[in-house]
Design an enzyme around this catalytic site. Structure first.
Site, PDB file in Angstrom:
ATOM      1  N   GLN A  87       0.827  -1.211   0.000  1.00 58.20           N
ATOM      2  CA  GLN A  87       0.000   0.000   0.000  1.00 58.20           C
ATOM      3  C   GLN A  87       0.864   1.264   0.000  1.00 58.20           C
ATOM      4  O   GLN A  87       1.809   1.375   0.774  1.00 58.20           O
ATOM      5  CB  GLN A  87      -0.898   0.026   1.234  1.00 58.20           C
ATOM      6  CG  GLN A  87      -1.908   1.159   1.179  1.00 58.20           C
ATOM      7  CD  GLN A  87      -2.731   1.280   2.452  1.00 58.20           C
ATOM      8  OE1 GLN A  87      -2.228   1.714   3.477  1.00 58.20           O
ATOM      9  NE2 GLN A  87      -3.998   0.906   2.369  1.00 58.20           N
ATOM     10  N   CYS A 127      -6.104   7.771   4.865  1.00 56.74           N
ATOM     11  CA  CYS A 127      -5.490   8.013   6.182  1.00 56.74           C
ATOM     12  C   CYS A 127      -5.835   9.414   6.710  1.00 56.74           C
ATOM     13  O   CYS A 127      -5.590  10.423   6.042  1.00 56.74           O
ATOM     14  CB  CYS A 127      -3.975   7.841   6.080  1.00 56.74           C
ATOM     15  SG  CYS A 127      -3.148   8.113   7.657  1.00 56.74           S
ATOM     16  N   GLY A 164     -14.561  -1.159   8.941  1.00 62.37           N
ATOM     17  CA  GLY A 164     -15.018  -0.351  10.067  1.00 62.37           C
ATOM     18  C   GLY A 164     -15.745  -1.158  11.115  1.00 62.37           C
ATOM     19  O   GLY A 164     -16.769  -1.782  10.831  1.00 62.37           O
ATOM     20  N   ARG A 187      -8.464  -3.702  13.182  1.00 57.12           N
ATOM     21  CA  ARG A 187      -8.139  -3.812  14.604  1.00 57.12           C
ATOM     22  C   ARG A 187      -8.485  -5.197  15.161  1.00 57.12           C
ATOM     23  O   ARG A 187      -7.819  -5.693  16.057  1.00 57.12           O
ATOM     24  CB  ARG A 187      -8.859  -2.707  15.388  1.00 57.12           C
ATOM     25  CG  ARG A 187      -8.209  -1.355  15.167  1.00 57.12           C
ATOM     26  CD  ARG A 187      -8.954  -0.245  15.861  1.00 57.12           C
ATOM     27  NE  ARG A 187     -10.187   0.114  15.165  1.00 57.12           N
ATOM     28  CZ  ARG A 187     -10.959   1.138  15.492  1.00 57.12           C
ATOM     29  NH1 ARG A 187     -10.621   1.889  16.519  1.00 57.12           N
ATOM     30  NH2 ARG A 187     -12.059   1.406  14.810  1.00 57.12           N
TER      31      ARG A 187
HETATM   32  C1  LIG Z   1      -3.285   1.525  14.332  1.00 59.54           C
HETATM   33  C2  LIG Z   1      -3.946   1.661  12.993  1.00 59.54           C
HETATM   34  C3  LIG Z   1      -3.181   1.790  11.862  1.00 59.54           C
HETATM   35  C4  LIG Z   1      -3.794   1.881  10.605  1.00 59.54           C
HETATM   36  N1  LIG Z   1      -3.003   1.951   9.498  1.00 59.54           N
HETATM   37  C5  LIG Z   1      -3.579   1.855   8.280  1.00 59.54           C
HETATM   38  C6  LIG Z   1      -2.777   1.784   7.107  1.00 59.54           C
HETATM   39  O1  LIG Z   1      -1.544   1.831   7.153  1.00 59.54           O
HETATM   40  N2  LIG Z   1      -3.422   1.635   5.918  1.00 59.54           N
HETATM   41  C7  LIG Z   1      -4.798   1.585   5.828  1.00 59.54           C
HETATM   42  O2  LIG Z   1      -5.344   1.429   4.738  1.00 59.54           O
HETATM   43  N3  LIG Z   1      -5.558   1.693   6.920  1.00 59.54           N
HETATM   44  C8  LIG Z   1      -4.991   1.805   8.131  1.00 59.54           C
HETATM   45  N4  LIG Z   1      -5.786   1.850   9.237  1.00 59.54           N
HETATM   46  C9  LIG Z   1      -7.246   1.769   9.078  1.00 59.54           C
HETATM   47  C10 LIG Z   1      -7.720   0.321   9.138  1.00 59.54           C
HETATM   48  O3  LIG Z   1      -7.177  -0.458   8.099  1.00 59.54           O
HETATM   49  C11 LIG Z   1      -9.261   0.221   9.083  1.00 59.54           C
HETATM   50  O4  LIG Z   1      -9.732   0.726   7.870  1.00 59.54           O
HETATM   51  C12 LIG Z   1      -9.899   0.978  10.249  1.00 59.54           C
HETATM   52  O5  LIG Z   1      -9.234   0.700  11.455  1.00 59.54           O
HETATM   53  C13 LIG Z   1     -11.374   0.629  10.399  1.00 59.54           C
HETATM   54  O6  LIG Z   1     -11.533  -0.737  10.667  1.00 59.54           O
HETATM   55  P1  LIG Z   1     -11.753  -1.310  12.176  1.00 59.54           P
HETATM   56  O7  LIG Z   1     -12.711  -0.352  12.856  1.00 59.54           O
HETATM   57  O8  LIG Z   1     -12.352  -2.683  11.953  1.00 59.54           O
HETATM   58  O9  LIG Z   1     -10.436  -1.328  12.830  1.00 59.54           O
HETATM   59  C14 LIG Z   1      -5.205   1.835  10.497  1.00 59.54           C
HETATM   60  C15 LIG Z   1      -5.969   1.743  11.641  1.00 59.54           C
HETATM   61  C16 LIG Z   1      -5.376   1.648  12.885  1.00 59.54           C
HETATM   62  C17 LIG Z   1      -6.227   1.515  14.096  1.00 59.54           C
END
Ligand SMILES: Cc1cc2nc3c(=O)[nH]c(=O)nc-3n(C[C@H](O)[C@H](O)[C@H](O)COP(=O)(O)O)c2cc1C
Length: 354
Positions: free
Chosen positions: A74, A104, A209, A233
């Site tokens: 990515q 991001c 999400g 997460r």
């Molecule tokens: C610690 C952390 C780092 C993340 N880094 C990235 C990343 O490098 N690239 C990306 O596409 N999304 C990143 N995200 C977003 C997640 O991939 C995801 O879209 C977001 O956390 C929502 O999903 P969740 O609520 O199930 O965690 C990050 C999220 C967290 C919490």
């Protein structure tokens, strides 16, 4: 139930992928998950300039192993020609797919016109997609949020970028159901994902999400109709989420949580691969934050969490394992924890995505 999900010609055994997660989704985390049923994974966001010129974190971010495929690298960046050059380098490094991050919400990233900022600048976002498409022959994917904010203008901008990705034959688009402005507050809007999939049935959409456990993954998959679930997460410290999701898809009940012996085996494997990436000294620090997340599956989770937090060396890491993981016993189930905002804060500590 078999999976219909294909990304760039790769047929996935279950409709789930392991997310890009800054500071977490390195080769060690990806392979630990793959050995437990994860069919596809994404690197953390790699800054295009770092990929091109080298610099802090470059080699670590690009490390793959033979059993780490299919994998998407990515990219985060603001200039079309730099993103295209970096995309080409990722292909040379044997990444199967190139994923572009226009999602991001981190302030420093936005301030440099990268990541989620690009959702507010469709002209530049499209120039980047076009340049990468011209440079790279293989499959491309995109990571979006559902808009910069809740305005009608933001909705139009989202639509413009989404439609252009479809025109440029991007293989899949992951959509986090929060706005950029929301960062990680509030709930992800799964109904937005449902409506989007209804309106765009011909695009492969990965929903993101608030997927914190296998039951959440199944609920998102069934209630929104997305083609796949982007597990973020919920996968940190829980590589079993993929096989659990598989069981639920097959109509079985949720398997028993991983035993302490199974957790120990995963922690050891994860650590060994972290040593390959970071070397012994740094691996124990990297694994400290992983261990904290694994601790949620341990019946004595609070104590394990406290002891993992204090780890500064491999000796201390080994001591935590010897104290809490030496004798077998049942693990604790991971349930939906909607409020995991603390995990997001560690996102900004990653040098690579900053
Ligand atoms: C610690 C952390 C780092 C993340 N880094 C990235 C990343 O490098 N690239 C990306 O596409 N999304 C990143 N995200 C977003 C997640 O991939 C995801 O879209 C977001 O956390 C929502 O999903 P969740 O609520 O199930 O965690 C990050 C999220 C967290 C919490």
């Amino acid at each position: 139930m078999g999976s219909q999900l294909k990304i760039g010609g790769f047929a996935l055994s279950i409709p789930a992928i392991e997310a890009g997660l800054a500071g977490y989704s390195d080769m060690a985390m990806r392979v630990t998950a793959r050995r437990r049923g994860c069919p596809y994974a994404v690197t953390e966001a790699l800054l295009d300039r770092v990929v091109i010129t080298g610099g802090r974190g470059r080699e670590k971010g690009l490390i793959l192993s033979d059993d780490d495929h299919p994998v998407a690298g990515q990219l985060l960046g603001s200039e079309a020609h730099e993103m295209a050059t970096a995309a080409k380098i990722l292909k040379d490094y044997d990444f199967d797919v190139v994923d572009l991050n226009f999602a991001c919400p981190v302030k420093k990233v936005m301030g440099r016109c990268r990541g989620g900022y690009l959702l507010s600048d469709p002209h530049q976002a499209i120039a980047i997609m076009q340049a990468v498409r011209d440079e790279v022959e293989g499959p491309l994917t995109l990571k979006l949020r559902r808009g910069v904010d809740d305005s009608a203008h933001a909705a139009e901008q989202f639509e413009q970028i989404f439609d252009e990705a479809q025109r440029l034959e991007f293989s899949a688009i992951a959509v986090h159901g929060r706005t950029v402005e929301q960062k990680y507050t509030g709930k992800a809007d799964w109904d937005f994902l449902r409506r989007l999939k209804t309106r765009k049935p011909n695009m492969t959409i990965l929903g993101s999400g608030d997927v914190f456990c296998a039951a959440d993954a199944l609920r998102m998959y069934e209630s929104t109709g997305v083609d796949g679930v982007w597990i973020a997460r919920g996968a940190i410290g829980n590589p079993w989420i993929f096989s659990e999701f598989q069981a639920l898809l097959d109509g079985q009940s949720l398997p028993a949580p991983p035993s302490i012996a199974a957790q120990r085996a995963a922690l050891l494997e994860h650590f060994q691969m972290a040593v390959i990436i970071y070397g012994e000294e740094l691996a124990s620090r990297q694994m400290r934050k992983m261990g904290i997340k694994y601790s949620r599956l341990h019946p004595d989770g609070a104590a394990v969490w406290r002891d993992f937090i204090a780890v500064k060396s491999q000796v201390e890491w080994d001591r935590v394992l010897a104290t809490y993981y030496a004798s077998d016993g049942p693990g604790r189930a991971q349930t939906s924890i909607a409020d995991a905002a603390d995990m997001y804060n560690s996102c900004t500590s990653s040098g690579v995505a900053a």
